[in-house]
Design an enzyme around this catalytic site. Sequence first.
Site, PDB file in Angstrom:
ATOM      1  NE  ARG A  63     -18.485 -43.332   5.907  1.00 47.11           N
ATOM      2  CZ  ARG A  63     -17.505 -42.486   6.194  1.00 47.11           C
ATOM      3  NH1 ARG A  63     -16.946 -42.510   7.409  1.00 47.11           N
ATOM      4  NH2 ARG A  63     -17.062 -41.629   5.295  1.00 47.11           N
ATOM      5  CG  HIS A  67     -16.036 -46.498   2.859  1.00 47.42           C
ATOM      6  ND1 HIS A  67     -15.485 -45.232   2.803  1.00 47.42           N
ATOM      7  CD2 HIS A  67     -17.379 -46.314   2.845  1.00 47.42           C
ATOM      8  CE1 HIS A  67     -16.459 -44.330   2.767  1.00 47.42           C
ATOM      9  NE2 HIS A  67     -17.615 -44.973   2.801  1.00 47.42           N
ATOM     10  CG  ASP A  68     -12.410 -54.040   2.755  1.00 51.87           C
ATOM     11  OD1 ASP A  68     -11.292 -53.680   2.329  1.00 51.87           O
ATOM     12  OD2 ASP A  68     -12.706 -55.231   2.932  1.00 51.87           O
ATOM     13  N   GLY A  73     -12.527 -54.910  -3.638  1.00 56.57           N
ATOM     14  CA  GLY A  73     -13.301 -56.054  -3.197  1.00 56.57           C
ATOM     15  C   GLY A  73     -13.101 -56.254  -1.709  1.00 56.57           C
ATOM     16  CG  ASP A  75      -8.779 -56.482  -0.513  1.00 64.00           C
ATOM     17  OD1 ASP A  75      -9.427 -55.543   0.024  1.00 64.00           O
ATOM     18  OD2 ASP A  75      -7.844 -56.280  -1.307  1.00 64.00           O
ATOM     19  CB  SER A  77      -7.281 -53.252   0.769  1.00 67.08           C
ATOM     20  OG  SER A  77      -8.566 -52.918   0.264  1.00 67.08           O
ATOM     21  CD  GLU A  89      -8.395 -49.667   0.027  1.00 65.76           C
ATOM     22  OE1 GLU A  89      -9.432 -49.787   0.700  1.00 65.76           O
ATOM     23  OE2 GLU A  89      -7.962 -50.578  -0.703  1.00 65.76           O
ATOM     24  CG  ASN A  95     -11.808 -44.719   3.081  1.00 64.43           C
ATOM     25  OD1 ASN A  95     -13.027 -44.681   2.995  1.00 64.43           O
ATOM     26  ND2 ASN A  95     -11.067 -45.563   2.377  1.00 64.43           N
ATOM     27  N   PRO A 162     -18.557 -44.330  -4.169  1.00 66.21           N
ATOM     28  CG  PRO A 162     -20.342 -45.811  -4.324  1.00 66.21           C
ATOM     29  CD  PRO A 162     -18.926 -45.715  -3.822  1.00 66.21           C
ATOM     30  CG  HIS A 192     -27.066 -43.929   4.054  1.00 69.65           C
ATOM     31  ND1 HIS A 192     -27.187 -43.217   2.880  1.00 69.65           N
ATOM     32  CD2 HIS A 192     -25.763 -44.287   4.135  1.00 69.65           C
ATOM     33  CE1 HIS A 192     -25.996 -43.149   2.283  1.00 69.65           C
ATOM     34  NE2 HIS A 192     -25.121 -43.790   3.036  1.00 69.65           N
ATOM     35  CG  ASP A 245     -33.359 -43.870   9.856  1.00 68.84           C
ATOM     36  OD1 ASP A 245     -34.284 -43.377  10.507  1.00 68.84           O
ATOM     37  OD2 ASP A 245     -33.417 -44.997   9.347  1.00 68.84           O
TER      38      ASP A 245
END
Length: 322
Positions: A63, A67-68, A73, A75, A77, A89, A95, A162, A192, A245
């Site tokens: 995950r 999320h990065d 992109g 990187d 961050s 972030e 997050n 998303p 997922h 799942d």
Amino acid sequence: MAVFSPAKLSLLLLFLVMTVSLSKAALDAHYYDQTCPQAEKIIQDTVRNASMFDTKVPARILRMFFHDCFIRGCDASVLLDSTPRNQAEKDGPPNVSLRAFYVIDDAKTKLESACPKTVSCADIITIAARDVVTMSGGPFWNVLKGRKDGRISKASETISLPAPTFNVSTLVQSFANRGLGAKDLVALSGGHSLGFSHCSSFEARLRNFSSVHDVDTSMDPVFAETLRKKCPKPNTDRNAGQFLDSTASTFDNNYYKQVLARKGVFGSDQVLYSDYRTRWIVESFANDQTLFFREFAASMVKLGNVGVIENGEVRLNCRVVN
């Protein structure tokens, strides 16, 4: 306007082709072969040891990678800590539930000891994401390496991630903005296969869903009742939720079988089966795990190429810029 002879024109075209090829070859599976040949083993061992002590680590690392890459992109961050002048972030609303940053920190510490100032935090996340999938029973792929770490991280930008309430059109557009197609959307949603969600991310489907229906009608009613019991109102258990799942510790194609059975936990999972653009892909992956593994690996490579920085830095500490 300059006029080139056929010979010179051929040389010019060859040069242009080589330039384009080189620009696409910025990342390389063998990037650390000379400078830090033990890099992948150090990361793999760190991730495996952490997963032995905490079974939630694989899902959390995977995950973290998503999320990065979806913000600026790939990187790293997402790893930067907030400062008095900037909320990073990792402290953005989507997050705050990210965990397992310590695993990346541990790998970085070991890599700095073995190969100082060499392996980027962005590459660590990308390699670790592959490793958690493979060690959970999923596919292996060669990770392209050579990313640099970014210096900017803003919590405000996490609104572009998303959301579990997105419909297919919104999801397709979100992925398209990152150069990814509908097949990538469905394949990466298969991440997922590993994971758990707190009630807050899906309880809107369980009560007062619309003016006509109390429960989302796209959800299997028995499954909906199971989730209602796990997420009662009022709910005093902040840890309550549902695995995404039924085989949550194993990376497989069971996620798609659940979607076919109307047991997708997120609305964004279930809508993949309700739209003609994605329905056939869900069915294909549900029926053929080998196909899913192949497409998932290909989509992970594509996602890993999003927003690659060539003029960034290699952080000495993944939490702060140099």
